[in-house]
Scaffold this motif. Structure first.
Motif, mmCIF file in Angstrom:
data_model
loop_
_atom_site.group_PDB
_atom_site.id
_atom_site.type_symbol
_atom_site.label_atom_id
_atom_site.label_comp_id
_atom_site.label_asym_id
_atom_site.label_seq_id
_atom_site.Cartn_x
_atom_site.Cartn_y
_atom_site.Cartn_z
ATOM 1 N N PHE A 77 0.819 -1.205 0.000
ATOM 2 C CA PHE A 77 0.000 0.000 0.000
ATOM 3 C C PHE A 77 0.859 1.263 0.000
ATOM 4 C CE2 PHE A 77 -2.719 -3.137 2.272
ATOM 5 C CZ PHE A 77 -3.689 -3.263 1.293
ATOM 6 N N GLY A 78 2.144 1.102 -0.274
ATOM 7 C CA GLY A 78 3.024 2.252 -0.337
ATOM 8 C C GLY A 78 3.717 2.605 0.954
ATOM 9 N N GLY A 79 3.584 1.766 1.972
ATOM 10 C CA GLY A 79 4.216 2.036 3.250
ATOM 11 C C GLY A 79 5.579 1.378 3.376
ATOM 12 N N ALA A 80 6.142 1.455 4.578
ATOM 13 C CA ALA A 80 7.475 0.900 4.826
ATOM 14 C C ALA A 80 7.417 -0.528 5.339
ATOM 15 C CB ALA A 80 8.217 1.774 5.837
ATOM 16 N N GLY A 81 6.249 -0.985 5.769
ATOM 17 C CA GLY A 81 6.137 -2.337 6.290
ATOM 18 C C GLY A 81 6.912 -2.552 7.574
ATOM 19 N N ALA A 82 7.110 -1.490 8.359
ATOM 20 C CA ALA A 82 7.823 -1.600 9.633
ATOM 21 C C ALA A 82 6.816 -1.943 10.732
ATOM 22 C CB ALA A 82 8.570 -0.303 9.931
ATOM 23 N N GLY A 83 7.156 -1.631 11.967
ATOM 24 C CA GLY A 83 6.273 -2.025 13.057
ATOM 25 C C GLY A 83 6.244 -1.012 14.168
ATOM 26 N N ALA A 84 5.680 -1.439 15.296
ATOM 27 C CA ALA A 84 5.473 -0.534 16.425
ATOM 28 C C ALA A 84 6.795 -0.058 17.026
ATOM 29 C CB ALA A 84 4.642 -1.246 17.497
ATOM 30 N N ARG A 85 7.836 -0.857 16.938
ATOM 31 C CA ARG A 85 9.119 -0.437 17.512
ATOM 32 C C ARG A 85 9.653 0.804 16.797
ATOM 33 N NH1 ARG A 85 12.218 -4.138 20.412
ATOM 34 N NH2 ARG A 85 14.068 -3.249 19.413
ATOM 35 N N GLU A 86 9.547 0.814 15.480
ATOM 36 C CA GLU A 86 10.030 1.970 14.720
ATOM 37 C C GLU A 86 9.160 3.200 14.977
ATOM 38 O OE1 GLU A 86 11.594 -1.697 12.899
ATOM 39 O OE2 GLU A 86 9.590 -1.059 13.511
ATOM 40 N N ALA A 87 7.847 2.989 15.025
ATOM 41 C CA ALA A 87 6.950 4.114 15.321
ATOM 42 C C ALA A 87 7.227 4.671 16.713
ATOM 43 C CB ALA A 87 5.498 3.670 15.200
ATOM 44 N N ALA A 88 7.590 3.804 17.652
ATOM 45 C CA ALA A 88 7.902 4.255 19.003
ATOM 46 C C ALA A 88 9.109 5.179 19.015
ATOM 47 C CB ALA A 88 8.145 3.048 19.915
ATOM 48 N N VAL A 89 10.097 4.887 18.189
ATOM 49 C CA VAL A 89 11.280 5.738 18.111
ATOM 50 C C VAL A 89 10.907 7.141 17.634
ATOM 51 C CG1 VAL A 89 13.452 6.093 16.858
ATOM 52 C CG2 VAL A 89 12.912 3.843 17.804
ATOM 53 N N VAL A 90 10.039 7.210 16.626
ATOM 54 C CA VAL A 90 9.585 8.512 16.131
ATOM 55 C C VAL A 90 8.866 9.276 17.232
ATOM 56 C CG1 VAL A 90 8.110 9.677 14.443
ATOM 57 C CG2 VAL A 90 9.417 7.659 13.765
ATOM 58 N N LEU A 91 8.007 8.599 17.977
ATOM 59 C CA LEU A 91 7.244 9.267 19.027
ATOM 60 C C LEU A 91 8.133 9.713 20.184
ATOM 61 C CD1 LEU A 91 4.041 7.107 18.886
ATOM 62 C CD2 LEU A 91 4.118 9.595 18.712
ATOM 63 N N GLU A 92 9.191 8.975 20.476
ATOM 64 C CA GLU A 92 10.138 9.451 21.484
ATOM 65 C C GLU A 92 10.702 10.804 21.093
ATOM 66 O OE1 GLU A 92 13.278 6.820 22.760
ATOM 67 O OE2 GLU A 92 11.984 5.061 22.511
ATOM 68 N N GLU A 93 11.104 10.928 19.836
ATOM 69 C CA GLU A 93 11.695 12.184 19.374
ATOM 70 C C GLU A 93 10.663 13.304 19.316
ATOM 71 O OE1 GLU A 93 14.968 12.668 19.082
ATOM 72 O OE2 GLU A 93 14.945 10.646 19.929
ATOM 73 N N LEU A 94 9.432 12.987 18.935
ATOM 74 C CA LEU A 94 8.381 14.001 18.931
ATOM 75 C C LEU A 94 8.071 14.451 20.355
ATOM 76 C CD1 LEU A 94 5.966 12.529 16.223
ATOM 77 C CD2 LEU A 94 7.536 14.464 15.985
ATOM 78 N N GLY A 95 8.152 13.535 21.323
ATOM 79 C CA GLY A 95 7.962 13.920 22.712
ATOM 80 C C GLY A 95 9.080 14.819 23.215
ATOM 81 N N ARG A 96 10.297 14.594 22.754
ATOM 82 C CA ARG A 96 11.434 15.411 23.180
ATOM 83 C C ARG A 96 11.345 16.841 22.664
ATOM 84 N NH1 ARG A 96 16.240 12.727 24.846
ATOM 85 N NH2 ARG A 96 17.409 14.475 23.994
ATOM 86 N N SER A 97 10.533 17.068 21.654
ATOM 87 C CA SER A 97 10.419 18.418 21.096
ATOM 88 C C SER A 97 8.994 18.958 21.159
ATOM 89 C CB SER A 97 10.889 18.422 19.640
ATOM 90 O OG SER A 97 10.114 17.536 18.857
#
Length: 386
Positions: A77-97
């Motif tokens: 569907f055009g996505g990266a096919g990753a998982g919750a662990r990768e999304a968690a990393v993004v959210l950590e950084e969004l929380g830091r800023s």
């Protein structure tokens, strides 16, 4: 203790993997670099009362340039096919800023709800592809305080032709949404509909939230036309899974908030002097920051465990309940300590510490309060007891 990856190679039960992979570290570096350049706390503070409520250019760079919008979306569907662990990393950084972008609501909660529907139908596949591309923001139309496992009866009713009527309060990021995923009570039971946010019969009323970096709106549906995505148990399960995933990964955002607050408190107390020495050298403040460091370290373990459980399916409800019950209060304490340890300057609008306190307090209520998650955990433990 055996490394989980070593245990897996040896054919043993690896248990939860709380470590970060090289790919996750690379993703973190890319997101942190972008946010440091265009979304640091000072920049967020300067644009806090802007309209639109988030930086569309930054969102496009994050969602499309780095590709974070499609992390949870399968490649077909055009996505990266990753998982919750990768999304968690993004959210950590969004929380830091405390960056005001609709990542949690669109790329996590809305995407997960769509993934719970029938991918083979064009009505589901097309929105998934649109969200993965980052060109559309999707929002699940439920109050942002809704906890997993406590889904109330839908506030919206659907007629046989897909006409929706009702009102949903306190929907996060609805002002930025192009697509609304609306749980409704259909003619044959629960159902999930897709509605264009600017379609006839849809009205969004902005409300002033505590956390200005995550806007809230009341949504009113008055004869709006929806496209059926799922019905019956499948619709309810899709919404429940979306809320569970959102709550589990919200813990990573709370971790990012707490990490920034701790780092900023340590930095400031090392520079501020009193009686000819840095105030951070006073024993009482050392103890406060050491205790906070221990809590943040424990929060990191809980948040990583929740992300890994969501990625592997290993006791996800338990891991999510533990993470939210622990991480939410830690984020609030870290933000409160950061404000207090900054003294008078921490109380001012000009210093960004208040942004983190407001995000921590609003996150504490989002997707279920710590008390509700403790109750859920107690119920899960009772069910597992012999």
């Amino acid at each position: 203790m055996t490394d989980p990856r070593t245990a897996a190679r040896q054919g043993l039960d690896p248990g939860p993997d709380l470590l970060y992979s090289q790919d996750e570290d690379a993703l973190r570096a890319a997101v942190r670099s972008l946010l440091a350049d265009r979304g640091d706390p000072a920049t967020v503070l300067a644009g806090l009362e802007a309209d639109p409520p988030y930086d569309t250019g930054l969102w496009q760079a994050l969602a499309t340039g780095i590709g974070t919008a499609g992390l949870l979306v399968p490649e077909k569907f055009g996505g990266a096919g990753a998982g919750a662990r990768e999304a968690a990393v993004v959210l950590e950084e969004l929380g830091r800023s405390v960056t005001p972008v609709p990542y949690l609501t669109s790329a996590v909660i809305a995407v997960t709800a769509l993934l719970g529907c029938d991918h083979g139908r064009e009505e589901v596949a097309a929105p998934l592809a649109a969200l993965a591309a980052g060109g559309t923001v999707g929002v699940l139309a439920v109050p942002f305080t809704t906890a997993p496992g406590r889904l109330p009866d839908p506030a919206v009713r659907a007629e046989p032709g897909g006409t929706l009527t009702g009102r949903v309060t306190s929907v996060a990021d609805a002002a930025a949404a192009g697509l609304l995923l609306v749980p409704a009570q259909g003619p044959d039971g629960p159902a999930l509909y897709a509605v264009e946010a600017r379609a006839a019969g849809v009205r969004a009323e902005s409300v002033t939230p505590l956390d200005l970096t995550r806007p809230l709106s009341h949504l009113t549906f008055d004869g709006a036309r929806g496209r059926l995505l799922a019905s019956g148990d499948r619709a309810r399960t899709a919404v429940e899974r979306a809320l569970l995933t959102g709550a589990g990964l919200l813990a990573s955002e709370q971790l990012g908030v707490a990490e920034w607050c701790l780092a900023e408190a340590v930095r400031y107390t090392a520079q501020r002097t009193q009686f000819g020495r840095p105030v951070g050298s006073f024993q009482a403040l050392k103890h406060r920051m050491a205790r906070l460091w221990l809590e943040v370290s424990s929060a990191r373990a809980a948040a990583r465990n929740a992300a890994d459980a969501l990625a592997t399916g290993r006791d996800a409800p338990v891991a999510v309940a533990v993470a939210q019950a622990y991480c939410a209060p830690v984020a609030v304490r870290a933000a409160e300590e950061c404000v207090q340890l900054h003294g008078g300057i921490g109380m001012t609008w000009e210093h960004p510490a208040h942004l983190f306190l407001k995000r921590a307090k609003s996150d504490e209520l989002a997707l279920g309060s710590p008390g509700r998650h403790r109750e859920a955990l107690a119920g899960l433990v009772d069910l597992a007891a012999p």
